[in-house]
Enzyme design. Structure first.
Site, PDB file in Angstrom:
ATOM      1  N   HIS A 119       0.819  -1.215   0.000  1.00  0.00           N
ATOM      2  CA  HIS A 119       0.000   0.000   0.000  1.00  0.00           C
ATOM      3  C   HIS A 119       0.854   1.267   0.000  1.00  0.00           C
ATOM      4  O   HIS A 119       0.354   2.342   0.324  1.00  0.00           O
ATOM      5  CB  HIS A 119      -0.963  -0.001   1.200  1.00  0.00           C
ATOM      6  CG  HIS A 119      -2.055  -1.030   1.067  1.00  0.00           C
ATOM      7  ND1 HIS A 119      -2.850  -1.438   2.122  1.00  0.00           N
ATOM      8  CD2 HIS A 119      -2.497  -1.732  -0.019  1.00  0.00           C
ATOM      9  CE1 HIS A 119      -3.722  -2.356   1.706  1.00  0.00           C
ATOM     10  NE2 HIS A 119      -3.516  -2.555   0.411  1.00  0.00           N
ATOM     11  N   CYS A 146       7.931  18.672  -8.437  1.00  0.00           N
ATOM     12  CA  CYS A 146       8.552  17.378  -8.767  1.00  0.00           C
ATOM     13  C   CYS A 146       9.948  17.649  -9.333  1.00  0.00           C
ATOM     14  O   CYS A 146      10.080  18.372 -10.327  1.00  0.00           O
ATOM     15  CB  CYS A 146       7.687  16.638  -9.786  1.00  0.00           C
ATOM     16  SG  CYS A 146       8.500  15.144 -10.435  1.00  0.00           S
ATOM     17  N   SER A 188      -7.160  -6.734   9.917  1.00  0.00           N
ATOM     18  CA  SER A 188      -8.561  -7.041  10.219  1.00  0.00           C
ATOM     19  C   SER A 188      -9.234  -7.893   9.147  1.00  0.00           C
ATOM     20  O   SER A 188     -10.351  -8.360   9.352  1.00  0.00           O
ATOM     21  CB  SER A 188      -9.348  -5.740  10.392  1.00  0.00           C
ATOM     22  OG  SER A 188      -9.302  -4.988   9.194  1.00  0.00           O
ATOM     23  N   ASN A 213      -3.495 -12.121  15.963  1.00  0.00           N
ATOM     24  CA  ASN A 213      -4.275 -10.899  16.159  1.00  0.00           C
ATOM     25  C   ASN A 213      -4.708 -10.845  17.622  1.00  0.00           C
ATOM     26  O   ASN A 213      -4.633 -11.849  18.334  1.00  0.00           O
ATOM     27  CB  ASN A 213      -5.507 -10.931  15.228  1.00  0.00           C
ATOM     28  CG  ASN A 213      -6.094  -9.553  14.971  1.00  0.00           C
ATOM     29  OD1 ASN A 213      -6.504  -8.852  15.884  1.00  0.00           O
ATOM     30  ND2 ASN A 213      -6.123  -9.167  13.704  1.00  0.00           N
TER      31      ASN A 213
END
Ligand code: BJW
Length: 246
Positions: A119, A146, A188, A213
């Protein structure tokens, strides 16, 4: 045939690890869907989209500028779970791939090398015009230029928003299909395609899948095993089990 460990993983086997926000929670990085998961009243599904960025660029840039500043402030450090995965990376004799959904740099800081940020990365900016990716530690503003194409106001966080294609999927899917062990840590199971990784392992029919978890997630039924508890405890324990067998 190579011997298998108590986890039934051959020492020359392939391990694929998926991490999510939960692994960084004990380092002080908020998760997305926990009690503290709202940002100024916005759900991540509403802020982390190209449409939100087009509609309210200042709001979205501020969301990421604040997270970048916190990440660099010094209070947020890798924890024992990041360190254990770096130790596994350094010492596991077989193939190893860590795919993180997190945009923080805590895995790198802990020493992980065989790592893919599906991600994106908070400490990078991408030009919407030429696509160049730059290391970035400051706030991103409408004035930022940039250094590749000199366009002004076209830099955005180098992150993957809803509706955009995650990074490195081909490499991830290939590794998952031949994995002997798949660990999903602190995620999750709400966001695809990462939430479907366990299904790729199951379809391949060879890998053992373990969910780690604080609680069983919506995807729990797809895993062979659950290790419930804080990642700083469960991950070092599992890494010690794996390394003890080689
Ligand atoms: C602990 C702990 C401790 C806490 N120890 N554990 C309908 C159905 C299916 C899919 C879709 C659909 N509609 C749209 C889609 C696709 C969409 C999607 O999944 N939407 C869902 C909302 C349904 N996905 C996408 O759009 C993705 N792209 C895509 O699909 O492209 C198409 C394509 C795919 C494949 C091939 C070709 C094309 C892109 C998704 C991008 C997600 N981006 C974000 C933001 C990134 C930048 C940023 O950080 O701001 O990524 S959203 C956010 O969620 C972030 C995270 O990486 C991601 C996952 O969250 P995560 O890590 O699981 O965190 P939480 O908070 O949800 O969970 C934390 C967990 O930790 C909890 O379980 C806690 O219990 C646990 N925990 N403390 C252990 N100490």
């Amino acid at each position: 045939m190579p011997e298998t460990s108590a986890l039934r993983i051959p020492p020359d086997g392939r391990i694929v690890v998926l991490t999510g926000a939960g692994i960084s929670a004990e380092s002080g990085v908020p998760t997305f869907r926990g009690a503290d998961g709202l940002w100024e009243g916005h759900r991540v599904e509403d802020v982390a989209t190209p449409e939100a960025f087009a509609r309210q660029p200042e709001l979205v840039q501020r969301f990421y500028n604040e997270r970048r500043r916190k990440l660099l402030a010094g209070d947020i450090q890798p924890n024992a779970a990041h360190a254990a995965l770096a130790e596994l990376d350094a010492n596991w004799p077989g193939e190893f791939l860590l795919v993180t959904q997190n945009i923080d740099d805590l895995h790198e800081r802990a020493g992980s090398r065989r790592l893919l940020h599906m991600h994106g990365e908070l400490l990078k900016a991408r030009c919407s015009d030429c696509g160049a990716v730059h290391r970035w530690q400051d706030d991103l503003t409408a004035e930022a230029v940039c250094s590749g194409c000199q366009a002004g106001g076209r830099l955005r966080p180098h992150v993957v928003w809803f509706g955009e294609v995650p990074i490195g999927l081909e490499e991830s899917f290939a590794a998952l299909a031949s994995a002997d062990l798949f660990l999903a840590i602190g995620t999750s199971g709400n966001v695809y395609p990462a939430a479907g990784f366990v299904d790729v392992v199951r379809q391949a029919g060879r890998g053992r899948a373990i969910e780690m978890n604080l609680e069983a997630t919506v995807a729990a039924g797809w895993f062979d095993e659950q290790r419930i508890g804080p990642a700083t405890q469960t991950v070092p324990a599992l890494v010690a089990e794996l390394l003890a067998e080689i």
